[in-house]
Motif scaffolding. Structure first.
Motif, PDB file in Angstrom:
ATOM      1  N   GLU A 125       1.025  -1.118  -0.748  1.00 35.96           N
ATOM      2  CA  GLU A 125      -0.186  -0.058  -0.242  1.00 35.96           C
ATOM      3  C   GLU A 125       0.744   1.798  -0.089  1.00 35.96           C
ATOM      4  OE1 GLU A 125      -3.334   0.421   2.269  1.00 35.96           O
ATOM      5  OE2 GLU A 125      -3.346  -1.482   3.678  1.00 35.96           O
ATOM      6  N   VAL A 126       1.809   1.053   0.953  1.00 36.56           N
ATOM      7  CA  VAL A 126       2.458   2.469   0.757  1.00 36.56           C
ATOM      8  C   VAL A 126       3.940   3.122  -0.251  1.00 36.56           C
ATOM      9  CG1 VAL A 126       4.685   3.303   2.463  1.00 36.56           C
ATOM     10  CG2 VAL A 126       2.996   2.219   3.564  1.00 36.56           C
ATOM     11  N   LYS A 127       3.892   1.576  -0.912  1.00 38.29           N
ATOM     12  CA  LYS A 127       5.146   1.829  -2.368  1.00 38.29           C
ATOM     13  C   LYS A 127       4.023   2.281  -3.358  1.00 38.29           C
ATOM     14  CE  LYS A 127       8.481  -1.729  -1.038  1.00 38.29           C
ATOM     15  NZ  LYS A 127       9.136  -2.864  -1.577  1.00 38.29           N
ATOM     16  N   GLU A 128       2.851   1.789  -3.614  1.00 36.13           N
ATOM     17  CA  GLU A 128       1.857   1.993  -4.523  1.00 36.13           C
ATOM     18  C   GLU A 128       2.151   3.841  -4.239  1.00 36.13           C
ATOM     19  OE1 GLU A 128       0.087   1.834  -8.074  1.00 36.13           O
ATOM     20  OE2 GLU A 128       1.468   0.463  -6.936  1.00 36.13           O
ATOM     21  N   ALA A 129       1.335   4.713  -3.031  1.00 39.22           N
ATOM     22  CA  ALA A 129       0.951   5.135  -2.397  1.00 39.22           C
ATOM     23  C   ALA A 129       2.122   6.588  -3.250  1.00 39.22           C
ATOM     24  CB  ALA A 129      -0.101   5.533  -1.556  1.00 39.22           C
ATOM     25  N   MET A 130       3.437   6.390  -2.257  1.00 33.82           N
ATOM     26  CA  MET A 130       3.983   6.955  -2.615  1.00 33.82           C
ATOM     27  C   MET A 130       4.632   7.164  -4.326  1.00 33.82           C
ATOM     28  SD  MET A 130       7.145   5.820  -0.013  1.00 33.82           S
ATOM     29  CE  MET A 130       8.103   7.459  -0.011  1.00 33.82           C
ATOM     30  N   LEU A 133       2.824   9.214  -6.229  1.00 31.89           N
ATOM     31  CA  LEU A 133       2.722  11.153  -5.394  1.00 31.89           C
ATOM     32  C   LEU A 133       4.348  11.094  -6.326  1.00 31.89           C
ATOM     33  CD1 LEU A 133       1.267  10.908  -2.357  1.00 31.89           C
ATOM     34  CD2 LEU A 133       1.072  12.561  -4.021  1.00 31.89           C
ATOM     35  N   ASN A 134       4.870   9.933  -6.954  1.00 24.55           N
ATOM     36  CA  ASN A 134       6.133  10.322  -6.856  1.00 24.55           C
ATOM     37  C   ASN A 134       7.539  10.881  -6.041  1.00 24.55           C
ATOM     38  OD1 ASN A 134       5.516  10.671 -10.209  1.00 24.55           O
ATOM     39  ND2 ASN A 134       6.273  12.658 -10.651  1.00 24.55           N
ATOM     40  N   MET A 135       7.656  10.314  -5.067  1.00 25.56           N
ATOM     41  CA  MET A 135       8.275  10.359  -3.687  1.00 25.56           C
ATOM     42  C   MET A 135       9.010   9.355  -3.869  1.00 25.56           C
ATOM     43  SD  MET A 135       5.475  10.694  -0.715  1.00 25.56           S
ATOM     44  CE  MET A 135       6.637  11.609   0.091  1.00 25.56           C
ATOM     45  N   ASP A 136      10.193   9.413  -3.999  1.00 24.49           N
ATOM     46  CA  ASP A 136      11.409   8.347  -3.622  1.00 24.49           C
ATOM     47  C   ASP A 136      10.637   7.300  -2.707  1.00 24.49           C
ATOM     48  OD1 ASP A 136      13.738   7.205  -2.816  1.00 24.49           O
ATOM     49  OD2 ASP A 136      14.814   9.143  -3.782  1.00 24.49           O
ATOM     50  N   PRO A 137      11.637   5.857  -2.881  1.00 25.27           N
ATOM     51  CA  PRO A 137      10.510   5.354  -1.629  1.00 25.27           C
ATOM     52  C   PRO A 137      11.821   5.253  -0.340  1.00 25.27           C
ATOM     53  CG  PRO A 137      10.790   4.678  -4.373  1.00 25.27           C
ATOM     54  CD  PRO A 137      11.185   5.940  -3.915  1.00 25.27           C
ATOM     55  N   ASN A 138      13.246   5.797  -1.005  1.00 24.90           N
ATOM     56  CA  ASN A 138      13.748   5.968   0.065  1.00 24.90           C
ATOM     57  C   ASN A 138      12.828   7.197   1.649  1.00 24.90           C
ATOM     58  OD1 ASN A 138      15.932   4.241  -0.405  1.00 24.90           O
ATOM     59  ND2 ASN A 138      17.006   6.586  -1.990  1.00 24.90           N
ATOM     60  N   PHE A 139      12.397   7.753   1.104  1.00 25.20           N
ATOM     61  CA  PHE A 139      11.664   8.710   2.127  1.00 25.20           C
ATOM     62  C   PHE A 139      11.264   7.695   3.941  1.00 25.20           C
ATOM     63  CE2 PHE A 139      12.695  12.066  -0.724  1.00 25.20           C
ATOM     64  CZ  PHE A 139      12.237  13.083  -0.300  1.00 25.20           C
ATOM     65  N   ALA A 140      10.815   7.049   3.070  1.00 31.55           N
ATOM     66  CA  ALA A 140       9.438   5.787   3.949  1.00 31.55           C
ATOM     67  C   ALA A 140      10.590   5.543   4.880  1.00 31.55           C
ATOM     68  CB  ALA A 140       9.263   4.744   3.125  1.00 31.55           C
ATOM     69  N   GLY A 151       7.705  21.231  -0.825  1.00 33.22           N
ATOM     70  CA  GLY A 151       7.033  20.372  -1.931  1.00 33.22           C
ATOM     71  C   GLY A 151       7.097  18.732  -1.054  1.00 33.22           C
ATOM     72  N   GLU A 152       8.109  18.632  -1.037  1.00 34.42           N
ATOM     73  CA  GLU A 152       8.435  16.603   0.051  1.00 34.42           C
ATOM     74  C   GLU A 152       7.021  16.896   1.100  1.00 34.42           C
ATOM     75  OE1 GLU A 152      12.293  15.855  -1.878  1.00 34.42           O
ATOM     76  OE2 GLU A 152      11.884  17.096   0.561  1.00 34.42           O
ATOM     77  N   LYS A 153       7.166  17.585   1.636  1.00 37.99           N
ATOM     78  CA  LYS A 153       6.284  17.600   3.390  1.00 37.99           C
ATOM     79  C   LYS A 153       4.571  17.569   3.265  1.00 37.99           C
ATOM     80  CE  LYS A 153       9.220  20.425   6.745  1.00 37.99           C
ATOM     81  NZ  LYS A 153       9.317  21.462   7.070  1.00 37.99           N
ATOM     82  N   LYS A 154       4.747  19.141   1.625  1.00 39.04           N
ATOM     83  CA  LYS A 154       2.599  18.564   1.174  1.00 39.04           C
ATOM     84  C   LYS A 154       2.398  17.576   0.636  1.00 39.04           C
ATOM     85  CE  LYS A 154       2.394  22.476   2.427  1.00 39.04           C
ATOM     86  NZ  LYS A 154       1.577  23.617   1.961  1.00 39.04           N
ATOM     87  N   ARG A 155       3.607  16.182  -0.087  1.00 37.50           N
ATOM     88  CA  ARG A 155       3.107  15.550  -0.808  1.00 37.50           C
ATOM     89  C   ARG A 155       2.916  14.070   0.071  1.00 37.50           C
ATOM     90  NH1 ARG A 155       7.042  14.797  -6.298  1.00 37.50           N
ATOM     91  NH2 ARG A 155       7.191  16.415  -6.464  1.00 37.50           N
ATOM     92  N   HIS A 156       4.144  14.415   1.842  1.00 34.08           N
ATOM     93  CA  HIS A 156       3.972  13.591   3.201  1.00 34.08           C
ATOM     94  C   HIS A 156       2.151  13.841   3.380  1.00 34.08           C
ATOM     95  CE1 HIS A 156       4.298  12.344   6.834  1.00 34.08           C
ATOM     96  NE2 HIS A 156       4.643  10.610   6.231  1.00 34.08           N
TER      97      HIS A 156
END
Length: 250
Positions: A125-130, A133-140, A151-156
């Motif tokens: 679920e988390v990987k798909e949602a990230m 949102l074009n979020m780097d998986p490493n952010f997890a 921008g990263e805060k708002k995507r989070h």
């Protein structure tokens, strides 16, 4: 079908000179699937409305009511409001040192769902949602919002929205500080959540640019702590052209 009903809401905040009234009788009803844009100049009370509904201790309710499906929201603790289905995306998301995004999200989901998500399903679920949102998986694995760009805060924030699946989302100036690409991605995330659910949205903003992506059903103009005009999407176009001068002139 759920309903968030605000009636005659009055809110004050403590200052050195005593209590100052910010909201002066706000009436607003949001139903499942509806998007309501709250627009107005700085200092008009828009964010006070958001944080008062969410339960911020800085604000004192002096009158009126807020109910969710007939249940008194103002009698709930902050976590009870979240469990009941209210979500606040903050204008300035806070950093949480020492807590990873992964742990934060799973702890929140456990509190909302009443049980811990199955780990294998949850990771997917988390990987798909990230990814959406074009979020780097490493952010997890990083600490919540620590060192994140605006921008990263708002995507989070929208990542949380997508995973927690609330009944109502209050988005407090989610467009603040976003460049064109980030605004589009964040807006698409909001639209995706709404498209997959009956999410009701209160979208607080100064500007109409986000409304080109997240189309409101209703627009409410805030001035001096109350709603002074209401209409459809065409009202936002009027504000884009003429601004807020007619509402702020004494």
């Amino acid at each position: 079908m759920s309903t968030l009903d605000i009636k005659g809401l009055q809110v004050s905040v403590a200052t050195e000179a005593g209590f100052t009234e910010i909201l002066r009788g706000v009436d607003l009803t949001i139903k499942s699937g509806e998007t309501h844009a709250i627009m107005g100049p700085n200092g008009s009370g828009k964010s006070t409305l958001a944080y008062s509904i969410a339960g911020h201790p800085k604000y004192t309710i002096t009158g009126g009511s807020v109910t969710l499906d007939g249940v008194d929201v103002l009698a709930m603790s902050v976590d009870e409001r979240a469990k009941a289905g209210l979500f606040l995306a903050m204008q300035y998301p806070v950093e949480v040192p020492g807590v990873s995004v992964t742990n934060f999200l799973r702890t929140a989901a456990t509190a909302i769902r009443g049980e811990a998500p199955k780990l294998r399903t949850w990771v997917g679920e988390v990987k798909e949602a990230m990814k959406s949102l074009n979020m780097d998986p490493n952010f997890a694995e990083r600490n919540v919002n620590e060192g994140f760009s605006g921008g990263e805060k708002k995507r989070h924030e929208i990542l949380q929205l997508e995973l927690l699946k609330p009944k109502f989302a209050i988005l407090d100036e989610t467009d603040s500080g976003l460049d064109v690409d980030a605004l589009r991605i964040v807006s698409e995330g909001v639209n995706r959540v709404k498209g997959n659910s009956d999410l009701g949205i209160m979208l607080i903003t100064h500007y109409t640019r986000i409304l080109r992506y997240i189309r409101p059903d209703f627009v409410h103009v805030f001035a001096a702590g109350k709603i002074v005009e209401e209409g459809g999407p065409e009202l936002a176009d009027k504000l884009e052209e003429k601004g807020y001068a007619e509402y702020t002139t004494a």
